[in-house]
Design a protein around this motif. Structure first.
Motif, PDB file in Angstrom:
ATOM      1  N   SER A   1     -50.513  -3.136  23.240  1.00 14.97           N
ATOM      2  CA  SER A   1     -48.701  -2.944  23.687  1.00 14.97           C
ATOM      3  C   SER A   1     -47.923  -2.850  22.217  1.00 14.97           C
ATOM      4  CB  SER A   1     -48.449  -3.829  24.434  1.00 14.97           C
ATOM      5  OG  SER A   1     -47.421  -4.395  24.899  1.00 14.97           O
TER       6      SER A   1
ATOM      7  N   GLN B   1     -33.581   0.379  26.952  1.00 13.36           N
ATOM      8  CA  GLN B   1     -33.610   0.545  25.721  1.00 13.36           C
ATOM      9  C   GLN B   1     -34.731   1.482  26.410  1.00 13.36           C
ATOM     10  OE1 GLN B   1     -34.829  -3.918  24.052  1.00 13.36           O
ATOM     11  NE2 GLN B   1     -35.435  -1.981  23.328  1.00 13.36           N
TER      12      GLN B   1
ATOM     13  N   PHE C   1     -36.543   4.440  22.756  1.00  7.17           N
ATOM     14  CA  PHE C   1     -37.652   4.675  22.071  1.00  7.17           C
ATOM     15  C   PHE C   1     -37.636   5.747  21.843  1.00  7.17           C
ATOM     16  CE2 PHE C   1     -39.451   0.529  22.662  1.00  7.17           C
ATOM     17  CZ  PHE C   1     -39.097   0.322  23.779  1.00  7.17           C
ATOM     18  N   GLY C   2     -37.261   6.414  19.990  1.00 10.05           N
ATOM     19  CA  GLY C   2     -37.619   6.979  19.099  1.00 10.05           C
ATOM     20  C   GLY C   2     -39.197   8.037  19.883  1.00 10.05           C
ATOM     21  N   PRO C   3     -39.266   8.878  18.604  1.00 16.19           N
ATOM     22  CA  PRO C   3     -40.708   9.391  19.159  1.00 16.19           C
ATOM     23  C   PRO C   3     -42.310   8.011  18.313  1.00 16.19           C
ATOM     24  CG  PRO C   3     -39.576  10.882  17.815  1.00 16.19           C
ATOM     25  CD  PRO C   3     -39.231   9.406  18.052  1.00 16.19           C
TER      26      PRO C   3
ATOM     27  N   TYR D   1     -34.343  -7.342  34.498  1.00 11.72           N
ATOM     28  CA  TYR D   1     -34.323  -5.697  34.757  1.00 11.72           C
ATOM     29  C   TYR D   1     -36.226  -6.076  34.820  1.00 11.72           C
ATOM     30  CZ  TYR D   1     -29.748  -6.167  34.182  1.00 11.72           C
ATOM     31  OH  TYR D   1     -27.773  -6.630  34.738  1.00 11.72           O
TER      32      TYR D   1
ATOM     33  N   PHE E   1     -38.682  -2.742  34.130  1.00 10.46           N
ATOM     34  CA  PHE E   1     -39.072  -1.137  33.686  1.00 10.46           C
ATOM     35  C   PHE E   1     -40.603  -0.690  33.421  1.00 10.46           C
ATOM     36  CE2 PHE E   1     -34.682  -1.153  31.683  1.00 10.46           C
ATOM     37  CZ  PHE E   1     -34.652  -2.264  31.345  1.00 10.46           C
TER      38      PHE E   1
ATOM     39  N   TYR F   1     -42.593   2.250  31.517  1.00 12.30           N
ATOM     40  CA  TYR F   1     -42.697   2.871  30.351  1.00 12.30           C
ATOM     41  C   TYR F   1     -43.699   3.949  30.799  1.00 12.30           C
ATOM     42  CZ  TYR F   1     -37.981   1.223  28.465  1.00 12.30           C
ATOM     43  OH  TYR F   1     -36.937   0.590  28.252  1.00 12.30           O
TER      44      TYR F   1
ATOM     45  N   GLN G   1     -46.260   5.614  28.105  1.00 18.36           N
ATOM     46  CA  GLN G   1     -46.496   6.374  26.943  1.00 18.36           C
ATOM     47  C   GLN G   1     -47.430   8.024  26.697  1.00 18.36           C
ATOM     48  OE1 GLN G   1     -47.504   3.333  23.871  1.00 18.36           O
ATOM     49  NE2 GLN G   1     -46.458   4.625  22.477  1.00 18.36           N
TER      50      GLN G   1
ATOM     51  N   ARG H   1     -47.196   9.768  21.914  1.00 19.90           N
ATOM     52  CA  ARG H   1     -46.679   8.576  21.783  1.00 19.90           C
ATOM     53  C   ARG H   1     -45.436   8.077  22.507  1.00 19.90           C
ATOM     54  NH1 ARG H   1     -47.725  10.231  16.259  1.00 19.90           N
ATOM     55  NH2 ARG H   1     -45.416  10.733  15.182  1.00 19.90           N
ATOM     56  N   GLN H   2     -44.658   9.200  22.348  1.00 19.69           N
ATOM     57  CA  GLN H   2     -42.783   9.135  23.453  1.00 19.69           C
ATOM     58  C   GLN H   2     -43.112   8.277  24.003  1.00 19.69           C
ATOM     59  OE1 GLN H   2     -39.801  11.045  21.471  1.00 19.69           O
ATOM     60  NE2 GLN H   2     -38.932   8.620  22.469  1.00 19.69           N
ATOM     61  N   MET H   3     -42.398   7.058  23.640  1.00 24.22           N
ATOM     62  CA  MET H   3     -42.195   5.960  25.057  1.00 24.22           C
ATOM     63  C   MET H   3     -41.144   6.080  25.503  1.00 24.22           C
ATOM     64  SD  MET H   3     -44.130   2.891  25.338  1.00 24.22           S
ATOM     65  CE  MET H   3     -43.366   1.885  25.797  1.00 24.22           C
TER      66      MET H   3
ATOM     67  N   LEU I   1     -39.012   6.751  30.020  1.00 23.89           N
ATOM     68  CA  LEU I   1     -38.437   5.327  30.783  1.00 23.89           C
ATOM     69  C   LEU I   1     -38.765   6.261  32.052  1.00 23.89           C
ATOM     70  CD1 LEU I   1     -36.993   2.678  31.792  1.00 23.89           C
ATOM     71  CD2 LEU I   1     -34.974   3.783  31.756  1.00 23.89           C
TER      72      LEU I   1
ATOM     73  N   ARG J   1     -36.609   2.023  36.839  1.00 27.18           N
ATOM     74  CA  ARG J   1     -35.529   1.128  36.399  1.00 27.18           C
ATOM     75  C   ARG J   1     -35.092   0.332  37.870  1.00 27.18           C
ATOM     76  NH1 ARG J   1     -30.077  -0.341  36.288  1.00 27.18           N
ATOM     77  NH2 ARG J   1     -29.262  -1.476  34.686  1.00 27.18           N
TER      78      ARG J   1
ATOM     79  N   PHE K   1     -46.725   1.216  30.750  1.00 30.61           N
ATOM     80  CA  PHE K   1     -46.633  -0.382  30.391  1.00 30.61           C
ATOM     81  C   PHE K   1     -45.288  -1.347  30.963  1.00 30.61           C
ATOM     82  CE2 PHE K   1     -48.356  -1.109  26.701  1.00 30.61           C
ATOM     83  CZ  PHE K   1     -48.496   0.371  25.814  1.00 30.61           C
TER      84      PHE K   1
ATOM     85  N   LYS L   1     -37.078  -8.084  31.487  1.00 26.92           N
ATOM     86  CA  LYS L   1     -36.153  -7.960  30.345  1.00 26.92           C
ATOM     87  C   LYS L   1     -35.192  -9.619  31.377  1.00 26.92           C
ATOM     88  CE  LYS L   1     -32.260  -6.657  27.830  1.00 26.92           C
ATOM     89  NZ  LYS L   1     -31.169  -7.388  28.511  1.00 26.92           N
TER      90      LYS L   1
ATOM     91  N   LEU M   1     -37.168  -7.119  25.294  1.00 27.15           N
ATOM     92  CA  LEU M   1     -38.055  -7.050  26.404  1.00 27.15           C
ATOM     93  C   LEU M   1     -39.335  -7.025  26.488  1.00 27.15           C
ATOM     94  CD1 LEU M   1     -37.448  -3.175  26.407  1.00 27.15           C
ATOM     95  CD2 LEU M   1     -37.035  -3.974  28.159  1.00 27.15           C
TER      96      LEU M   1
ATOM     97  N   PHE N   1     -43.227  -6.203  27.316  1.00 32.02           N
ATOM     98  CA  PHE N   1     -44.124  -6.114  27.726  1.00 32.02           C
ATOM     99  C   PHE N   1     -45.288  -6.194  28.086  1.00 32.02           C
ATOM    100  CE2 PHE N   1     -42.178  -1.502  26.393  1.00 32.02           C
ATOM    101  CZ  PHE N   1     -41.461  -2.402  25.488  1.00 32.02           C
TER     102      PHE N   1
END
Lengths: 115, 115
Positions: free
Chosen positions: A42, A104, A106-108, B33, B35, B37, B39, B43-45, B47, B50, B91, B95, B103, B105
């Motif tokens: 994680s 939030q 996230f970037g790649p 909150y 969430f 996510y 991936q 590998r891009q997370m 959303l 929510r 995931f 929060k 956050l 996870f």
């Protein structure tokens, strides 16, 4: 939602060297974060990047190893210093939404391999 | 401290079927909150969905919906009409309210969608 880009997307580095990862957000955001994700694991928060002041590091992470800069509200860098094979991970930049500040994005990610 | 538990390390579902991923959390707070996510192998997370704890209505986003049971501290994700592109790690995250909160996870569930 914020759109986040990172450079480089991946790199292979030699032990003992340093790598700086850049993170760019398409809009001004208040809070930016850096995470590490080891293979099959994680996400672990490294630090919160604060604009105009030093980053706030989580337990187990130190500024000498992971210096962070945040010169403005849209950009941050993370440096992984004096690398060892144990630093091989995915490093992800994240930012809080300007409007929905609880959310939030996230970037790649940057996949780092240290030989 | 808050904890997030995902008890299913791996799951598999056939295309067009429905699958439910489970998530439980532990907190003493009343407002927070949650969430989900996603991936994928890229590998891009991303959303997915929510949920605000003070809203009793379950959040939905197209084929994705949640079953939020506040008293049981449960937050499961239902994916309807599963598609091959849903193959990913999922995931669950928690929060608290407040800008200083971070956050947390879960360990993730690997979902494989098969033909």
């Amino acid at each position: 939602s914020a759109v986040i880009s990172q450079k480089p997307s991946r790199d292979i580095c030699q032990r003992g060297t340093s790598l700086t990862i850049q993170c760019q957000v398409d809009s001004q955001v208040t809070m930016m974060f850096w995470y590490r994700q080891q293979p099959g694991q994680s996400l672990t928060l490294i630090a919160t990047a604060n604009q105009g002041s030093e980053a706030t590091y989580e337990s187990g992470f130190v500024i000498d190893k992971f210096p962070i800069s945040r010169p403005n509200l849209t950009f941050s860098t993370l440096t992984v210093s004096n690398m060892s094979p144990e630093d091989s991970s995915i490093y992800l930049c994240s930012a809080r939404d300007r409007v929905r500040t609880d959310t939030q994005y996230f970037g790649p990610g940057t996949r780092l391999t240290v030989l | 401290a808050q904890t997030v538990t995902q008890s299913q390390p791996e799951m598999s579902v056939q295309e067009a079927e429905t699958v439910t991923l489970s998530c439980t959390y532990d907190t003493s707070e009343n407002n927070y909150y949650l969430f989900w996510y996603k991936q994928p192998p890229s590998r891009q997370m991303i959303l997915v969905i929510r949920q605000e704890a003070y809203k009793q209505q379950n959040a939905t986003e197209n084929r994705f919906s949640v079953n939020f049971q506040k008293a049981a501290k449960s937050f499961s994700l239902k994916i309807s009409d599963s598609q091959l592109g849903d193959t990913a790690m999922y995931f669950c995250a928690f929060k608290n309210t407040g800008t200083a909160s971070k956050l947390t996870f879960g360990t993730g569930t690997r979902l494989q969608v098969t033909l």
